[in-house]
Design a protein around this motif. Structure first.
Motif, short mmCIF file in Angstrom:
data_model
loop_
_atom_site.label_atom_id
_atom_site.label_comp_id
_atom_site.label_asym_id
_atom_site.label_seq_id
_atom_site.Cartn_x
_atom_site.Cartn_y
_atom_site.Cartn_z
N LYS A 74 -1.97 -16.67 38.28
CA LYS A 74 -3.39 -16.88 38.00
C LYS A 74 -4.21 -16.85 39.27
N VAL A 75 -5.39 -16.22 39.18
CA VAL A 75 -6.30 -16.17 40.32
C VAL A 75 -7.30 -17.30 40.14
N GLN A 76 -7.12 -18.40 40.86
CA GLN A 76 -7.97 -19.56 40.72
C GLN A 76 -9.09 -19.54 41.75
N ALA A 77 -10.13 -20.34 41.50
CA ALA A 77 -11.23 -20.42 42.45
C ALA A 77 -10.75 -20.96 43.79
N SER A 78 -9.69 -21.76 43.80
CA SER A 78 -9.19 -22.34 45.04
C SER A 78 -8.41 -21.34 45.87
N SER A 79 -8.21 -20.11 45.40
CA SER A 79 -7.44 -19.11 46.12
C SER A 79 -8.15 -18.64 47.37
N GLY A 80 -9.40 -19.00 47.56
CA GLY A 80 -10.15 -18.58 48.73
C GLY A 80 -10.96 -17.32 48.52
N LYS A 81 -10.78 -16.65 47.40
CA LYS A 81 -11.57 -15.46 47.11
C LYS A 81 -12.98 -15.83 46.72
N LYS A 82 -13.95 -15.09 47.23
CA LYS A 82 -15.33 -15.30 46.80
C LYS A 82 -15.59 -14.49 45.55
N THR A 83 -16.15 -15.11 44.55
CA THR A 83 -16.48 -14.43 43.31
C THR A 83 -17.86 -13.78 43.42
N ILE A 84 -17.95 -12.53 43.01
CA ILE A 84 -19.21 -11.80 42.99
C ILE A 84 -19.52 -11.43 41.55
N VAL A 85 -20.60 -11.97 40.99
CA VAL A 85 -21.00 -11.64 39.62
C VAL A 85 -21.90 -10.41 39.67
N ILE A 86 -21.44 -9.35 39.00
CA ILE A 86 -22.15 -8.06 38.97
C ILE A 86 -22.67 -7.84 37.56
N THR A 87 -23.99 -7.72 37.42
CA THR A 87 -24.58 -7.58 36.08
C THR A 87 -25.05 -6.16 35.83
N GLY A 88 -25.01 -5.78 34.55
CA GLY A 88 -25.46 -4.45 34.14
C GLY A 88 -24.44 -3.80 33.23
N GLN A 89 -24.82 -2.69 32.60
CA GLN A 89 -23.99 -2.10 31.56
C GLN A 89 -23.48 -0.71 31.89
N ASP A 90 -23.97 -0.10 32.96
CA ASP A 90 -23.61 1.29 33.23
C ASP A 90 -22.20 1.41 33.78
N VAL A 91 -21.52 2.52 33.45
CA VAL A 91 -20.15 2.73 33.90
C VAL A 91 -20.08 2.87 35.42
N SER A 92 -21.18 3.26 36.05
CA SER A 92 -21.18 3.36 37.52
C SER A 92 -20.88 2.00 38.16
N LEU A 93 -21.24 0.92 37.48
CA LEU A 93 -20.95 -0.42 37.99
C LEU A 93 -19.46 -0.74 37.89
N ASP A 94 -18.81 -0.23 36.85
CA ASP A 94 -17.37 -0.40 36.74
C ASP A 94 -16.66 0.33 37.87
N ILE A 95 -17.17 1.51 38.21
CA ILE A 95 -16.59 2.27 39.32
C ILE A 95 -16.82 1.54 40.64
N LEU A 96 -18.01 1.00 40.83
CA LEU A 96 -18.30 0.23 42.04
C LEU A 96 -17.38 -0.98 42.14
N THR A 97 -17.18 -1.68 41.02
CA THR A 97 -16.29 -2.84 41.00
C THR A 97 -14.88 -2.45 41.41
N LYS A 98 -14.41 -1.32 40.91
CA LYS A 98 -13.06 -0.85 41.25
C LYS A 98 -12.95 -0.56 42.75
N HIS A 99 -13.99 0.02 43.33
CA HIS A 99 -13.96 0.33 44.76
C HIS A 99 -14.01 -0.94 45.61
N ILE A 100 -14.74 -1.96 45.17
CA ILE A 100 -14.76 -3.23 45.89
C ILE A 100 -13.35 -3.82 45.91
N GLU A 101 -12.68 -3.81 44.77
CA GLU A 101 -11.33 -4.35 44.69
C GLU A 101 -10.34 -3.53 45.51
N LYS A 102 -10.60 -2.23 45.60
CA LYS A 102 -9.73 -1.33 46.35
C LYS A 102 -9.82 -1.58 47.85
#
Length: 310
Positions: A69-97
């Motif tokens: 499980k990825v918990q808040a205590s893991s040290g990762k900063k959570t980024i809430v990204i809002t919107g519905q376009d698929v381009s945001l899903d691609i951006l999210t994937k690149h951030i994780e990459k």
């Protein structure tokens, strides 16, 4: 087993009778432990019960958590990204990459509600496509009014055509905003606060058309595909949305405007590292090439800073 039960963020919002963005805010602050399953965030039933006990001021039982499980205590900063376009899903994937330091959470919320959530501190990276009918300018007039006093940066993600979805061959001959008021024409609308709804309402305001003159104005769908789908099945004659959904669903599209789809980020000290990461991704050829594979995007402004306020 009860301990094996988990909930999606949508289910948590319904159980607690709060918005999805509030759920994401609780996850972001570490008050509600969550973990990712594929592209979806989930919360275990036991963690939800612990949160409810804490909210009531009652003593709680501590549960052991699986290692994966990825918990808040893991040290990762959570980024809430809002919107519905698929381009945001691609951006999210690149951030994780590109980094393991951040955990992006996707929230499918309309443009105006996204900006309000940013003002309230519940969202970090907001997408918006809101037309100001008086100036013909996208996004900036709304951002300047809602985020007054905040330092922020607005960067273009993509531009895309917006207009009417009509049935194949356009049998009702719908070509203009005034055609929505004709007898026998039924429309399907987007929800309040969405960019498509603002586009429609601004045009009606400028032209002096009352929404009461439009059959179906109060019939709302929560995304572009939902609107295009109602037109495709004959449940409506027309709807407002973006070009890409027309190709996916199989309806005709009548373009009216090239809308700017921008990203908004608050320039606080704790945000600057991931903002620079997002700027780097937007300027990369890998990211742009992935967007080019999707029909309906104009990338001529992608990565350009539209306005920056200190």
């Amino acid at each position: 087993m009860a301990n094996d039960i988990s909930y999606t963020t949508e289910e948590i919002a319904k159980i607690l009778k709060i918005s999805k963005l509030t759920v994401y805010d609780l996850i972001k602050k570490g008050e509600l432990p969550a973990y990712r399953v594929g592209r979806q965030m989930r919360v275990d039933a036991e963690d939800l019960e612990q949160y409810k006990h804490r909210a009531k001021g009652n003593p709680i039982r501590t549960y052991a958590k699986p290692d994966e499980k990825v918990q808040a205590s893991s040290g990762k900063k959570t980024i809430v990204i809002t919107g519905q376009d698929v381009s945001l899903d691609i951006l999210t994937k690149h951030i994780e990459k590109h980094t393991q330091a951040y955990r992006p959470l996707r929230s499918h919320v309309g443009s105006l509600d996204s900006l309000i959530s940013m003002y309230q501190g519940q969202a970090d990276l907001v997408s918006t496509h809101l037309l100001d009918g008086d100036t013909g300018v996208y996004n900036v007039p709304y951002i300047q009014k809602l985020l007054v006093g905040f330092p922020y940066i607005v960067i273009n993600l993509v531009s895309r055509a917006a207009g009417f979805y009509v049935q194949k061959g356009n049998p009702k001959q719908i070509h203009h905003w005034r055609d929505l008021t004709r007898a026998g024409v039924k429309m399907v609308n987007r929800e309040k606060g969405s960019g498509a709804r603002v586009l429609l309402d601004e045009q009606l305001r400028i032209l002096g058309i009352s929404s009461k003159e439009i059959d179906g104005y109060t019939h709302e769908e929560s995304n572009h595909l939902g609107v295009a789908g109602k037109v495709a099945t004959g449940q409506a004659d027309v709807g407002v949305g973006i070009e890409k959904a027309a190709y996916l669903v199989g309806v005709d599209f009548i373009p009216f405007i090239q809308e700017r789809y921008d990203l908004v980020m608050i320039k606080s000290p704790q945000n600057m590292a991931w903002i620079e990461l997002v700027r780097s991704i937007l300027g990369s050829e890998d990211f742009k090439n992935e967007l080019r594979s999707i029909q309906g995007y104009d990338l001529s402004l992608t990565g350009k800073v539209m306005i920056e306020v200190e």
